[in-house]
Scaffold this motif. Structure first.
Motif, PDB file in Angstrom:
ATOM      1  N   TRP A   1      14.950-102.769  99.952  1.00  0.00           N
ATOM      2  CA  TRP A   1      16.127-101.918  99.783  1.00  0.00           C
ATOM      3  C   TRP A   1      16.566-101.357 101.133  1.00  0.00           C
ATOM      4  CZ3 TRP A   1      15.682 -96.146  98.611  1.00  0.00           C
ATOM      5  CH2 TRP A   1      16.947 -95.562  98.427  1.00  0.00           C
TER       6      TRP A   1
ATOM      7  N   THR B   1      25.571-104.858 103.637  1.00  0.00           N
ATOM      8  CA  THR B   1      24.162-105.179 103.888  1.00  0.00           C
ATOM      9  C   THR B   1      23.985-105.628 105.335  1.00  0.00           C
ATOM     10  OG1 THR B   1      24.273-107.545 103.309  1.00  0.00           O
ATOM     11  CG2 THR B   1      24.031-105.975 101.491  1.00  0.00           C
TER      12      THR B   1
ATOM     13  N   VAL C   1      25.588-100.556  97.299  1.00  0.00           N
ATOM     14  CA  VAL C   1      25.700-100.548  98.756  1.00  0.00           C
ATOM     15  C   VAL C   1      26.797 -99.588  99.208  1.00  0.00           C
ATOM     16  CG1 VAL C   1      24.988-102.969  98.850  1.00  0.00           C
ATOM     17  CG2 VAL C   1      27.423-102.410  98.945  1.00  0.00           C
TER      18      VAL C   1
ATOM     19  N   ASP D   1      17.902-104.110 103.492  1.00  0.00           N
ATOM     20  CA  ASP D   1      19.155-104.687 103.006  1.00  0.00           C
ATOM     21  C   ASP D   1      20.330-103.727 103.101  1.00  0.00           C
ATOM     22  OD1 ASP D   1      20.124-107.123 102.045  1.00  0.00           O
ATOM     23  OD2 ASP D   1      20.246-106.367 100.000  1.00  0.00           O
ATOM     24  N   THR D   2      20.125-102.440 102.787  1.00  0.00           N
ATOM     25  CA  THR D   2      21.284-101.573 102.553  1.00  0.00           C
ATOM     26  C   THR D   2      21.317-100.289 103.369  1.00  0.00           C
ATOM     27  OG1 THR D   2      20.248-100.323 100.732  1.00  0.00           O
ATOM     28  CG2 THR D   2      21.333-102.402 100.163  1.00  0.00           C
TER      29      THR D   2
END
Length: 591
Positions: free
Chosen positions: A582, A239, A28, A585-586
């Motif tokens: 992905w 995140t 991250v 989330d990031t």
């Protein structure tokens, strides 16, 4: 080696990747700015939504609701497998006899209504998921959980019926929701509503997002909770960076693709090799606004397959099932239809250590030997490899082998059709929820015609498709099964004898095999990694050589288009991520 546990997480085998004092996951951007909007598109298989409860059987919940709104006791990392770290739980303690695991809840954990997340809420969530109104997959997954004890307001203990290395991760990943969700009384009975009556009540979870504006049939927006209780925890730092995540709904694939090109949303993952090769283009691609990218992953291949329902004759005959598989010319399809973009699925556990190879080893043979009389002889030979039509093999040769198997099973061609001794023709219905599926199944259907077999394509709307799968009312269908590096109790739902007669279970093929039940039990209860791998590989051999599935194809990359003017992302994708997750989330929004 017994499962490792520590105060901050749990690992199936060996050590955790991250130490107790880790600041954030490596993949991250811990300084990612918060703000902006991510505009996504809903999977076409779920054309719309009619409820907010993702756990009940009937109806469709909005995409991504569960992962965005509900926290769990533990959270997994996208750069390792078989491990998880404390989220709602601050620490994890596995009992010395491995027959229970205790979680200590973080005192700062809060639901969206501001109330503390307490042990009683964890118990309520567990009891509800094990109740009559949720998917039977929960009962199968949690079959070895004897019960949950509330030790005190912030401590819960799960008790296990037997040693199962995976259960701490399984119970740690369960969604936790507030007892107040659906607490209104039924006006007719004066009692609390049953869980299946909790339909459009706004969920009360503790995740980073809440439900925002909703236009039924068009879109739903999730709004980031600025007071999210876990925003500074190591497992959450960097995140949930978007203020809003909007999921748009389109009626068909053409409308969805044109909307992407028009800039109506920001990110889309592609599963069609034809679309990816020929139709992902236009002025926004030329300008650099939209970027077409492939991200290599290390995820299991899964076992996307045509599923043969063995509850129905003649699919209950292994010779017929094997003959159907011999008629699929994958090599031609990959060249002519898929732009050589895929690899053939060869088993349940491709791209993992669980995949079987060559002849069975000593440990595998020891597990298989007691069932020798009940298993196909091929199980004890080389690992399954799907039929080929290139090199020394050909479609003509495969069809001749299929004819021989069908004759052995009592089927011969008469009056232009393959018929049994009673004169009944061999006819199958292929069930799909999309009319576009006809194009992909057509080459297989043409090859089956050469054998005298009729395969009828039957498209139905998604609601009816779901209902027919739940009641096993089909001959053949196609499903994309996700893979795993650590198979466990979910395989009892996919292939267990008990699940075969349980509506809405994952055992669509109707597998009823004492050998399979025994092997699933061995992989679930394995005390060492070598024992675990032997059980996985033996199970792989039995399922594949029994021809319950006709394996399809997989990709080693995630094909994604994203808006580079609106979105920023970390430099590389973690190896075990899926594309959309992905990004959700990031990634973060550009100013």
């Amino acid at each position: 080696m017994p499962p490792a546990w520590s105060a901050h997480g749990y690992a199936l085998w060996g050590e955790l990747r991250y130490p107790p004092d880790f600041p954030h996951f490596d993949y991250v951007n811990a300084q990612a700015p918060k703000g902006g909007e991510l505009r996504l598109v809903s999977n076409l298989r779920v054309s719309t939504f009619d409820k907010y409860n993702p756990f009940t059987l009937r109806g469709n919940a909005p995409a991504y609701l569960s992962s965005l709104m509900f926290d769990s006791l533990l959270a997994g990392a996208l750069d390792e497998t078989g491990s998880a770290y404390g989220l709602l739980a601050s620490d994890v303690a596995l009992a010395p006899d491995r027959l229970s695991v205790t979680f200590r809840l973080r005192p700062q954990a809060r639901f969206h209504n501001g109330q503390a997340v307490l042990a009683a809420d964890v118990k309520h969530s567990f009891d509800t998921l094990m109740g009559p109104h949720t998917s039977p997959a929960y009962k199968t997954m949690l079959e070895d959980v004897a019960g949950l004890d509330v030790v005190d307001d912030h401590t819960v203990r799960f008790r296990f019926r037997k040693i199962n290395r995976e259960l701490p991760l399984t119970v740690g990943s369960l969604p936790v929701f507030s007892r107040a969700w659906g607490d209104e009384k039924d006006p007719k009975t004066g009692q609390r509503k049953s869980f299946d009556q909790v339909v459009t009540d706004i969920p009360i979870g503790s995740g980073p997002y809440k439900i925002g504006p909703v236009r039924f049939g068009k879109d739903i927006t999730y709004v980031r909770d600025p007071a999210y209780w876990a925003r500074d925890l190591p497992v959450r730092r960097g995140t949930a960076n978007f203020d809003r995540i909007t999921v748009k709904i389109y009626k068909d694939n053409t409308a969805r693709l044109e909307a992407l090109k028009a800039g109506e949303f920001d990110l889309m993952r592609f599963f069609s090799a034809g679309d990816w090769a020929r139709r992902v283009n236009g002025k926004r691609f030329d300008s650099g606004e939209l970027v077409k990218a492939e991200f290599t992953h290390r995820q299991p291949t899964g076992f996307q397959s045509y599923v043969l329902n063995t509850r129905r004759p003649p699919l209950d005959d292994i010779r017929v099932r094997q003959a159907l598989g011999l008629a699929l010319d994958y090599e031609w399809m990959n060249r002519q239809m898929f732009y050589s973009a895929y690899q053939r699925v060869q088993g349940l556990f491709g791209n993992t250590d669980c995949a079987s190879n060559g002849l069975p080893g000593q440990a595998e043979l020891a597990l298989l030997a007691p069932w020798r009389g009940q298993l196909p002889p091929a199980v004890f030979g080389p690992a399954y490899r799907a039929p080929r039509t290139d090199g020394d093999d050909s479609l003509r040769g495969n069809l001749r082998r299929a004819q021989a198997l069908l004759r052995e099973a009592g089927w011969t061609v008469r009056d232009g059709a393959l018929r049994n001794a009673q004169g009944e023709p061999m006819v199958f219905e292929y069930l799909d929820s999309q009319e576009t599926g006809a194009r992909v199944v057509a080459p297989w259907s043409r090859n089956l015609e050469k054998l005298g077999i009729e395969l009828r394509f039957r498209p139905v709307d998604f609601a009816l498709y779901q209902q027919r799968l739940r009641t096993f009312n089909f001959d053949i269908t196609s499903l994309a099964y996700g893979g795993t590096h650590n198979p466990g109790t979910e395989y009892a739902d996919l292939f267990g004898s008990q699940a075969a007669s349980t509506e809405d279970s994952g055992n669509l093929a109707g597998v009823r095999s004492p050998a399979v039940d025994a092997l699933v039990a061995r992989l679930i209860g394995a005390g060492t990694r070598p024992d675990f791998l032997a059980a996985c590989r033996a199970l792989d051999r039995v399922i594949m050589h029994s021809h319950y599935l006709v394996p399809q194809w997989s990709s080693s990359t995630h094909r994604m288009v994203y808006n580079a003017w609106r979105l920023a992302r970390p430099a590389s994708m973690p190896p075990y991520a899926t594309g959309e997750d992905w990004a959700i989330d990031t990634w973060w929004s550009k100013p």
